[in-house]
Design a protein around this motif. Structure first.
Motif, PDB file in Angstrom:
ATOM      1  N   LEU A  36      11.242   4.610  -6.468  1.00 37.20           N
ATOM      2  CA  LEU A  36      11.551   4.379  -5.059  1.00 37.20           C
ATOM      3  C   LEU A  36      12.127   5.627  -4.398  1.00 37.20           C
ATOM      4  CD1 LEU A  36      13.078   0.775  -5.087  1.00 37.20           C
ATOM      5  CD2 LEU A  36      10.688   1.492  -4.888  1.00 37.20           C
ATOM      6  N   LEU A  37      12.955   6.358  -5.123  1.00 40.80           N
ATOM      7  CA  LEU A  37      13.577   7.548  -4.540  1.00 40.80           C
ATOM      8  C   LEU A  37      12.553   8.630  -4.232  1.00 40.80           C
ATOM      9  CD1 LEU A  37      16.863   7.865  -6.640  1.00 40.80           C
ATOM     10  CD2 LEU A  37      16.584   6.929  -4.336  1.00 40.80           C
ATOM     11  N   SER A  38      11.456   8.641  -4.965  1.00 43.27           N
ATOM     12  CA  SER A  38      10.413   9.635  -4.704  1.00 43.27           C
ATOM     13  C   SER A  38       9.544   9.238  -3.514  1.00 43.27           C
ATOM     14  CB  SER A  38       9.531   9.811  -5.947  1.00 43.27           C
ATOM     15  OG  SER A  38       8.809   8.624  -6.224  1.00 43.27           O
ATOM     16  N   ASN A  39       9.774   8.039  -2.966  1.00 39.68           N
ATOM     17  CA  ASN A  39       8.947   7.529  -1.874  1.00 39.68           C
ATOM     18  C   ASN A  39       9.736   7.478  -0.567  1.00 39.68           C
ATOM     19  OD1 ASN A  39       6.410   6.434  -1.007  1.00 39.68           O
ATOM     20  ND2 ASN A  39       7.369   4.429  -0.870  1.00 39.68           N
ATOM     21  N   ASN A  40      10.587   8.474  -0.369  1.00 36.97           N
ATOM     22  CA  ASN A  40      11.497   8.451   0.778  1.00 36.97           C
ATOM     23  C   ASN A  40      11.047   9.346   1.910  1.00 36.97           C
ATOM     24  OD1 ASN A  40      13.870   6.710   0.512  1.00 36.97           O
ATOM     25  ND2 ASN A  40      14.129   7.795  -1.427  1.00 36.97           N
ATOM     26  N   TYR A  41      11.436   8.958   3.112  1.00 38.59           N
ATOM     27  CA  TYR A  41      11.188   9.767   4.305  1.00 38.59           C
ATOM     28  C   TYR A  41      11.889  11.123   4.196  1.00 38.59           C
ATOM     29  CZ  TYR A  41      12.022  11.429   9.058  1.00 38.59           C
ATOM     30  OH  TYR A  41      12.126  12.210  10.175  1.00 38.59           O
ATOM     31  N   ALA A  42      13.115  11.105   3.692  1.00 35.77           N
ATOM     32  CA  ALA A  42      13.878  12.344   3.497  1.00 35.77           C
ATOM     33  C   ALA A  42      14.554  12.262   2.134  1.00 35.77           C
ATOM     34  CB  ALA A  42      14.919  12.525   4.600  1.00 35.77           C
ATOM     35  N   LEU A  63      18.994   4.590   7.382  1.00 37.01           N
ATOM     36  CA  LEU A  63      18.290   5.136   8.546  1.00 37.01           C
ATOM     37  C   LEU A  63      19.089   6.267   9.195  1.00 37.01           C
ATOM     38  CD1 LEU A  63      16.799   1.982  10.331  1.00 37.01           C
ATOM     39  CD2 LEU A  63      15.634   3.615   8.838  1.00 37.01           C
ATOM     40  N   ARG A  64      20.400   6.074   9.305  1.00 37.44           N
ATOM     41  CA  ARG A  64      21.236   7.133   9.897  1.00 37.44           C
ATOM     42  C   ARG A  64      21.195   8.394   9.025  1.00 37.44           C
ATOM     43  NH1 ARG A  64      24.632   4.761  13.912  1.00 37.44           N
ATOM     44  NH2 ARG A  64      24.785   2.487  13.687  1.00 37.44           N
ATOM     45  N   MET A  65      21.199   8.211   7.704  1.00 35.91           N
ATOM     46  CA  MET A  65      21.126   9.357   6.800  1.00 35.91           C
ATOM     47  C   MET A  65      19.781  10.061   6.937  1.00 35.91           C
ATOM     48  SD  MET A  65      22.700  11.129   4.340  1.00 35.91           S
ATOM     49  CE  MET A  65      23.944  10.097   3.538  1.00 35.91           C
ATOM     50  N   TYR A  66      18.714   9.278   7.004  1.00 34.10           N
ATOM     51  CA  TYR A  66      17.387   9.863   7.213  1.00 34.10           C
ATOM     52  C   TYR A  66      17.360  10.713   8.484  1.00 34.10           C
ATOM     53  CZ  TYR A  66      14.945   6.847   3.767  1.00 34.10           C
ATOM     54  OH  TYR A  66      14.480   6.237   2.640  1.00 34.10           O
ATOM     55  N   PHE A  67      17.900  10.153   9.573  1.00 32.93           N
ATOM     56  CA  PHE A  67      17.862  10.848  10.861  1.00 32.93           C
ATOM     57  C   PHE A  67      18.695  12.126  10.816  1.00 32.93           C
ATOM     58  CE2 PHE A  67      19.113  11.460  15.358  1.00 32.93           C
ATOM     59  CZ  PHE A  67      17.848  11.550  15.912  1.00 32.93           C
ATOM     60  N   GLU A  68      19.806  12.077  10.115  1.00 32.36           N
ATOM     61  CA  GLU A  68      20.656  13.259   9.967  1.00 32.36           C
ATOM     62  C   GLU A  68      19.926  14.366   9.211  1.00 32.36           C
ATOM     63  OE1 GLU A  68      24.596  14.423   7.352  1.00 32.36           O
ATOM     64  OE2 GLU A  68      24.552  12.440   8.299  1.00 32.36           O
ATOM     65  N   LYS A  69      19.158  13.980   8.180  1.00 29.50           N
ATOM     66  CA  LYS A  69      18.511  14.976   7.323  1.00 29.50           C
ATOM     67  C   LYS A  69      17.182  15.473   7.892  1.00 29.50           C
ATOM     68  CE  LYS A  69      18.983  14.356   2.789  1.00 29.50           C
ATOM     69  NZ  LYS A  69      20.071  15.263   2.353  1.00 29.50           N
ATOM     70  N   ASN A  70      16.500  14.641   8.679  1.00 31.92           N
ATOM     71  CA  ASN A  70      15.198  15.045   9.228  1.00 31.92           C
ATOM     72  C   ASN A  70      15.013  14.430  10.610  1.00 31.92           C
ATOM     73  OD1 ASN A  70      12.626  15.940   9.670  1.00 31.92           O
ATOM     74  ND2 ASN A  70      11.670  14.759   8.022  1.00 31.92           N
ATOM     75  N   PRO A  71      15.753  14.928  11.611  1.00 30.54           N
ATOM     76  CA  PRO A  71      15.779  14.280  12.932  1.00 30.54           C
ATOM     77  C   PRO A  71      14.537  14.512  13.784  1.00 30.54           C
ATOM     78  CG  PRO A  71      17.124  16.252  12.956  1.00 30.54           C
ATOM     79  CD  PRO A  71      16.691  16.055  11.530  1.00 30.54           C
ATOM     80  N   LYS A  72      13.629  15.372  13.343  1.00 31.73           N
ATOM     81  CA  LYS A  72      12.449  15.676  14.153  1.00 31.73           C
ATOM     82  C   LYS A  72      11.156  15.152  13.544  1.00 31.73           C
ATOM     83  CE  LYS A  72      14.508  19.814  16.188  1.00 31.73           C
ATOM     84  NZ  LYS A  72      14.374  21.279  16.429  1.00 31.73           N
ATOM     85  N   GLY A  73      11.271  14.361  12.489  1.00 31.87           N
ATOM     86  CA  GLY A  73      10.086  13.860  11.819  1.00 31.87           C
ATOM     87  C   GLY A  73       9.641  12.512  12.347  1.00 31.87           C
ATOM     88  N   ASN A 121       0.799  -1.219   0.000  1.00 38.45           N
ATOM     89  CA  ASN A 121       0.000   0.000   0.000  1.00 38.45           C
ATOM     90  C   ASN A 121       0.837   1.277   0.000  1.00 38.45           C
ATOM     91  OD1 ASN A 121      -3.161  -0.437   0.513  1.00 38.45           O
ATOM     92  ND2 ASN A 121      -2.029  -2.132   1.423  1.00 38.45           N
ATOM     93  N   THR A 122       2.076   1.184   0.465  1.00 38.22           N
ATOM     94  CA  THR A 122       2.878   2.404   0.618  1.00 38.22           C
ATOM     95  C   THR A 122       4.125   2.447  -0.245  1.00 38.22           C
ATOM     96  OG1 THR A 122       4.223   1.473   2.392  1.00 38.22           O
ATOM     97  CG2 THR A 122       2.161   2.559   3.034  1.00 38.22           C
ATOM     98  N   GLY A 123       4.604   1.285  -0.670  1.00 41.69           N
ATOM     99  CA  GLY A 123       5.884   1.214  -1.359  1.00 41.69           C
ATOM    100  C   GLY A 123       7.056   1.186  -0.395  1.00 41.69           C
ATOM    101  N   VAL A 124       8.237   0.953  -0.947  1.00 43.09           N
ATOM    102  CA  VAL A 124       9.477   0.980  -0.172  1.00 43.09           C
ATOM    103  C   VAL A 124      10.321   2.148  -0.664  1.00 43.09           C
ATOM    104  CG1 VAL A 124       9.498  -1.449   0.471  1.00 43.09           C
ATOM    105  CG2 VAL A 124      10.468  -0.763  -1.727  1.00 43.09           C
ATOM    106  N   GLY A 125      11.563   2.253  -0.156  1.00 40.57           N
ATOM    107  CA  GLY A 125      12.337   3.447  -0.461  1.00 40.57           C
ATOM    108  C   GLY A 125      13.783   3.200  -0.790  1.00 40.57           C
ATOM    109  N   ALA A 126      14.647   4.008  -0.189  1.00 40.33           N
ATOM    110  CA  ALA A 126      16.050   4.077  -0.609  1.00 40.33           C
ATOM    111  C   ALA A 126      16.831   2.813  -0.325  1.00 40.33           C
ATOM    112  CB  ALA A 126      16.727   5.271   0.061  1.00 40.33           C
ATOM    113  N   VAL A 127      16.495   2.085   0.742  1.00 39.36           N
ATOM    114  CA  VAL A 127      17.236   0.848   1.029  1.00 39.36           C
ATOM    115  C   VAL A 127      17.139  -0.087  -0.162  1.00 39.36           C
ATOM    116  CG1 VAL A 127      17.436  -1.164   2.524  1.00 39.36           C
ATOM    117  CG2 VAL A 127      16.860   1.054   3.521  1.00 39.36           C
ATOM    118  N   HIS A 128      15.940  -0.294  -0.661  1.00 36.45           N
ATOM    119  CA  HIS A 128      15.755  -1.163  -1.822  1.00 36.45           C
ATOM    120  C   HIS A 128      16.406  -0.570  -3.070  1.00 36.45           C
ATOM    121  CE1 HIS A 128      12.927  -3.374   0.668  1.00 36.45           C
ATOM    122  NE2 HIS A 128      12.830  -4.274  -0.277  1.00 36.45           N
TER     123      HIS A 128
END
Length: 370
Positions: free
Chosen positions: A349-355, A279-289, A246-253
């Motif tokens: 997939l890149l358009s479906n990323n947290y950050a 995950l570490r990159m995501y947290f670095e780029k958007n640590p409050k989301g 329902n949501t897709g996957v992201g950068a890991v894949h």
């Protein structure tokens, strides 16, 4: 706005024989499986179905050439149903065995034609990772591009997903680890997806809990303990499949596909090489989301005594080794090539990323892991 959709009917049986009796599997059906599964579980049932073994067409994960060869061999046969019994590779291939309306399967991956479904598909997973039994997604190595590509079409949905814990007994340790870690990654990427919502989160969060809590029990009690809780993993994998369908996957894949495609690293193992780095990159780029909520879920299961990603790695490394990318044969020049491949072929997939991950970010992840 769509909240959630489950297109596949899900059923559970204790034993394969219960399923074949209930569904009256017989001469009008094709069973697509592996030789080892056929010898271990299917042969003794004396079914009248035609049997096609993936091993006949090569080893490893699916390629477009492998799928074309199988399709060519069954094109003049009349079957009402294809029963796929196996891991993600077998189920992914079987999704094409129920279609018509194309000459070469690469034409589907390149969106040149639209398929037509002509048979029913029953998917019976024998690993606990891909969730392919409830998704409209199939992944294959495209020989001409030397990378993996994915396709998502509603015609690829199995009509039934049948969960049979018997078929997951005695999974080899590496197969169990790589497949279940793949399911964990599906659940995490689904949770962080911009398309997630309170309904998909029910499945992704419960998948994360079942899988990670199961890992802790296995680490505490020994690897053999997985046999007594294997149903948790097949259900967790199924939950994760529903979530990411329902949501897709992201950068890991996205980052794992070139490594898996060129150096034939198993899908779940390839994903794990990039999991915590992303995950570490995501947290670095958007640590409050939303990643704050994810980290809290991890901490509630794994404890708070260490950095959450360090603790996650500590648990997962007990089950599956992470390697430097060069250990798979990757060359330094592949860092740029893989980066370009991701940018050019994985925009879905890149358009479906947290950050947002830039080309430079992707390059740096490959470089750091090389």
């Amino acid at each position: 706005m769509k909240a959630i959709r489950v297109r596949t009917e899900i059923q559970k049986f204790d034993y394969l024989a219960n399923f074949t009796n209930e569904f009256n599997i017989g001469k009008d059906d094709l069973i697509f499986t592996s030789k080892s599964l056929y010898d271990k579980y299917i042969k003794e049932l004396n079914l009248e179905s035609d049997i096609v073994l993936k091993d006949t067409y090569g080893s490893g994960e699916p390629s477009d050439e492998m799928i074309d060869n199988i399709l060519n061999d069954i094109k003049n046969k009349e079957y009402s149903t294809v029963v796929a019994i196996g891991g993600g590779s077998i189920i992914d291939i079987a999704k094409f065995l129920v279609l018509e309306g194309f000459e070469k399967v690469v034409d589907l991956f390149e969106r040149k034609v639209s398929p037509v479904k002509k048979r029913k598909l029953i998917a019976i997973p024998t690993t606990c990772g891909t969730g392919s039994e409830v998704t409209n997604i199939s992944i294959a190595h495209i020989t001409s591009k030397d990378t993996k590509m994915g396709i998502a079409k509603d015609e690829l949905y199995p009509d039934y997903a049948v969960l049979i814990p018997q078929l997951l007994k005695n999974l080899p340790s590496k197969v169990f680890a790589s497949s279940s870690i793949d399911a964990l990654i599906h659940a995490v990427e689904s949770f962080l997806s911009p398309k997630s919502n309170e309904y998909t989160e029910l499945f992704s969060i419960n998948a994360i809990k079942l899988i990670l809590q199961g890992y802790i029990k296995i680490i505490e009690n020994g690897f053999e303990y997985k046999e007594s809780i294997i149903e948790d993993f097949i259900v967790g994998s199924n939950y994760a499949g529903i979530a990411f369908d329902n949501t897709g996957v992201g950068a890991v894949h996205a980052l794992s596909y070139p490594l898996g495609g060129k150096y034939h690293v198993p899908h779940g193992e390839a994903n794990y090489q990039f999991f915590t780095s992303v995950l570490r990159m995501y947290f670095e780029k958007n640590p409050k989301g939303k990643i704050v909520r994810l980290n809290k879920i991890f901490e509630d299961i794994l404890g708070k005594e260490k950095n959450v990603y360090d603790r996650l790695e500590e648990v997962l490394d007990n089950l599956l080794k992470r390697n430097r990318l060069r250990e798979y044969g990757m060359k330094s020049e592949d860092i740029k090539v893989f980066t370009d491949t991701v940018i050019n072929t994985q925009q879905r997939l890149l358009s479906n990323n947290y950050a947002y991950l830039s080309k430079e970010d992707i390059y740096n992840i490959y470089k750091d892991l090389y």
